[in-house]
Design a protein around this motif. Structure first.
Motif, short mmCIF file in Angstrom:
data_model
loop_
_atom_site.label_atom_id
_atom_site.label_comp_id
_atom_site.label_asym_id
_atom_site.label_seq_id
_atom_site.Cartn_x
_atom_site.Cartn_y
_atom_site.Cartn_z
N PRO A 227 14.93 -0.84 -11.49
CA PRO A 227 14.13 -1.87 -10.80
C PRO A 227 13.71 -1.47 -9.39
O PRO A 227 12.63 -1.86 -8.94
CB PRO A 227 15.08 -3.07 -10.78
CG PRO A 227 16.00 -2.85 -11.94
CD PRO A 227 16.19 -1.37 -12.03
N ASP A 228 14.55 -0.69 -8.68
CA ASP A 228 14.22 -0.35 -7.30
C ASP A 228 13.16 0.73 -7.19
O ASP A 228 12.69 1.03 -6.08
CB ASP A 228 15.49 0.08 -6.54
CG ASP A 228 16.32 1.11 -7.28
OD1 ASP A 228 16.15 1.24 -8.49
OD2 ASP A 228 17.15 1.78 -6.63
N PHE A 229 12.73 1.33 -8.32
CA PHE A 229 11.66 2.32 -8.30
C PHE A 229 10.51 1.95 -9.23
O PHE A 229 9.51 2.68 -9.30
CB PHE A 229 12.19 3.71 -8.68
CG PHE A 229 12.92 4.41 -7.57
CD1 PHE A 229 12.24 5.23 -6.68
CD2 PHE A 229 14.28 4.23 -7.40
CE1 PHE A 229 12.90 5.86 -5.64
CE2 PHE A 229 14.95 4.86 -6.36
CZ PHE A 229 14.27 5.67 -5.47
N ALA A 230 10.63 0.86 -9.95
CA ALA A 230 9.61 0.49 -10.93
C ALA A 230 8.38 -0.09 -10.25
O ALA A 230 8.48 -0.85 -9.28
CB ALA A 230 10.18 -0.51 -11.93
N SER A 231 7.22 0.24 -10.77
CA SER A 231 5.96 -0.30 -10.24
C SER A 231 5.84 -1.78 -10.60
O SER A 231 6.49 -2.28 -11.53
CB SER A 231 4.78 0.47 -10.84
OG SER A 231 4.68 0.21 -12.23
N PRO A 232 5.00 -2.54 -9.87
CA PRO A 232 4.80 -3.95 -10.21
C PRO A 232 4.34 -4.15 -11.65
O PRO A 232 4.79 -5.07 -12.34
CB PRO A 232 3.73 -4.40 -9.21
CG PRO A 232 3.90 -3.49 -8.04
CD PRO A 232 4.28 -2.16 -8.64
N GLU A 233 3.46 -3.26 -12.12
CA GLU A 233 2.96 -3.41 -13.50
C GLU A 233 4.05 -3.09 -14.53
O GLU A 233 4.09 -3.68 -15.61
CB GLU A 233 1.71 -2.56 -13.73
CG GLU A 233 1.89 -1.07 -13.51
CD GLU A 233 1.56 -0.60 -12.11
OE1 GLU A 233 1.15 0.56 -11.94
OE2 GLU A 233 1.75 -1.40 -11.16
N GLN A 234 4.96 -2.18 -14.19
CA GLN A 234 6.07 -1.89 -15.09
C GLN A 234 7.03 -3.07 -15.14
O GLN A 234 7.49 -3.47 -16.22
CB GLN A 234 6.81 -0.63 -14.64
CG GLN A 234 7.96 -0.22 -15.56
CD GLN A 234 8.57 1.12 -15.15
OE1 GLN A 234 8.00 1.86 -14.36
NE2 GLN A 234 9.73 1.43 -15.69
N THR A 235 7.33 -3.65 -13.99
CA THR A 235 8.20 -4.83 -13.94
C THR A 235 7.61 -6.00 -14.71
O THR A 235 8.33 -6.75 -15.36
CB THR A 235 8.44 -5.23 -12.47
OG1 THR A 235 9.02 -4.13 -11.75
CG2 THR A 235 9.38 -6.42 -12.38
N ALA A 236 6.29 -6.12 -14.67
CA ALA A 236 5.62 -7.22 -15.36
C ALA A 236 5.44 -6.97 -16.85
O ALA A 236 4.96 -7.85 -17.57
CB ALA A 236 4.26 -7.48 -14.71
N GLY A 237 5.81 -5.78 -17.32
CA GLY A 237 5.68 -5.47 -18.75
C GLY A 237 4.27 -5.18 -19.19
O GLY A 237 3.93 -5.35 -20.36
N GLU A 238 3.42 -4.72 -18.26
CA GLU A 238 2.03 -4.43 -18.59
C GLU A 238 1.87 -3.01 -19.13
O GLU A 238 2.76 -2.17 -18.97
CB GLU A 238 1.17 -4.61 -17.33
CG GLU A 238 1.19 -6.02 -16.77
CD GLU A 238 0.47 -6.12 -15.44
OE1 GLU A 238 -0.07 -5.09 -14.99
OE2 GLU A 238 0.45 -7.23 -14.86
N PRO A 239 0.73 -2.69 -19.74
CA PRO A 239 0.47 -1.31 -20.16
C PRO A 239 0.46 -0.39 -18.94
O PRO A 239 -0.03 -0.77 -17.87
CB PRO A 239 -0.92 -1.39 -20.81
CG PRO A 239 -1.06 -2.82 -21.22
CD PRO A 239 -0.34 -3.62 -20.18
N LEU A 240 0.98 0.82 -19.09
CA LEU A 240 1.17 1.71 -17.96
C LEU A 240 0.33 2.98 -18.08
O LEU A 240 0.02 3.42 -19.19
CB LEU A 240 2.65 2.10 -17.85
CG LEU A 240 3.65 0.96 -17.70
CD1 LEU A 240 5.06 1.50 -17.64
CD2 LEU A 240 3.33 0.10 -16.49
N ASP A 241 -0.02 3.53 -16.93
CA ASP A 241 -0.63 4.85 -16.89
C ASP A 241 0.05 5.65 -15.77
O ASP A 241 1.02 5.20 -15.18
CB ASP A 241 -2.15 4.78 -16.70
CG ASP A 241 -2.56 4.07 -15.42
OD1 ASP A 241 -1.82 4.15 -14.41
OD2 ASP A 241 -3.64 3.45 -15.39
#
Length: 303
Positions: A227-241
């Motif tokens: 969690p301390d290194f995850a992007s906002p979109e990763q935390t929100a469960g969105e598709p990632l690039d």
């Protein structure tokens, strides 16, 4: 002739005969039949391992487990030595109490596929996947030995050290993204300086990596990564690039600068640029981030 077989022998033989007939009937295609037979073998492996007396410290009759170096929630990592070659390796496997759980097995096999598809000096090499006696997969990788997280506790960094670390990170990420993947777990725990050399730092652990455009819940994971290194979109469960990894790289750079002996305003500005909450405000890709860092356009493959 007297029947000296155990009392339950005939029952086991009868059940096996029924199973064999079911597998070899006309109800299944050849491909489905092969898959079912492999599942039966896998179940027999797990059952036999519970009854056997094999040395659990020896893997595939080739590797000796020397030390447990990481014990996570679902997986363990050992330092292992090849019995004939004497070479050191890292071996990752699901915990023994998760031997019957299909999720860790599926994720580790997927991690092996991703790791085997990546070959780069700044990525830890995945060497082979083995099947343990109880059916668990065991992922064999090159052994590095030290983590960036540990080195940060031992000595301060110079701006040159920070630049060298980030150059290695961006080269590794560039190769990962070019292959169509997002690492999703970039942190000092997964960055390994070979021989303590920051210019030979390697990215490890593809346990939660994704194909670009995917999200973790597609693999029944509500959240994966730190969690301390995850992007906002990763935390929100969105598709990632790949820009999600660049966000983590920005937080990593900020952490490195906090261990630095002197201030560097250009590196601080890059850390801010990388860690923008809006992916569109981050560098387009790792190669662009490397350019902003002022790194070389191309590093030799053998360095």
């Amino acid at each position: 002739m007297a029947d000296n077989q155990p009392a339950d022998f005939h029952e086991v033989a009868h059940r096996f005969s029924d199973l064999w007939q079911a597998l070899n009937g006309d109800a299944h295609s050849p491909d489905i039949r092969k898959m079912l037979i492999d599942k039966v073998r896998d179940a027999l492996d797990r059952g036999e391992a519970r009854l056997g007396d094999a040395d659990p410290a020896i893997i595939a009759n080739s590797f000796v487990l020397e030390a447990l170096v990481h014990d996570g929630g679902a997986a363990q990592v050992y330092r292992a030595r090849h019995r004939d070659l004497g070479t050191l390796h890292a071996i990752k496997m699901p915990r023994p109490d998760r031997a019957d759980d299909p999720v860790p097995r599926k994720l580790m096999l997927r991690e092996a596929e991703i790791g085997m598809a990546l070959r780069h000096p700044n990525i830890v090499a995945t060497q082979i996947i083995l099947r343990l006696a109880d059916g668990r997969p065991a992922l064999v990788m090159e052994w590095i030995g030290s983590r960036l997280a540990e080195l940060l506790q031992q000595r301060p960094l110079s701006p040159g050290d920070v630049t060298s670390i980030m150059t290695s990170v961006f080269f590794g990420l560039d190769a990962i993204h070019a292959a169509g993947f997002v690492h999703c777990d970039l942190s000092p725990l997964n960055l390994l300086p070979a021989g303590g050399n920051f210019s030979r730092l390697k990215i490890a652990d593809f346990g939660v990596a994704l194909e670009a455009g995917c999200r973790h819940r597609q693999f029944d994971l509500a959240f994966a990564g730190r969690p301390d290194f995850a992007s906002p979109e990763q935390t929100a469960g969105e598709p990632l690039d790949g820009r999600s990894d660049l966000y983590a790289a920005g937080l990593l750079l900020s952490l490195l600068l906090s261990h630095c002996t002197e201030r560097d305003e250009e590196l601080e500005a890059l850390a801010i640029r990388l860690s923008q909450r809006d992916p569109g405000e981050r560098p387009e890709n790792a190669r662009a981030a490397l350019h902003l860092l002022g790194g070389p356009a191309r590093r030799p493959v053998d360095f």
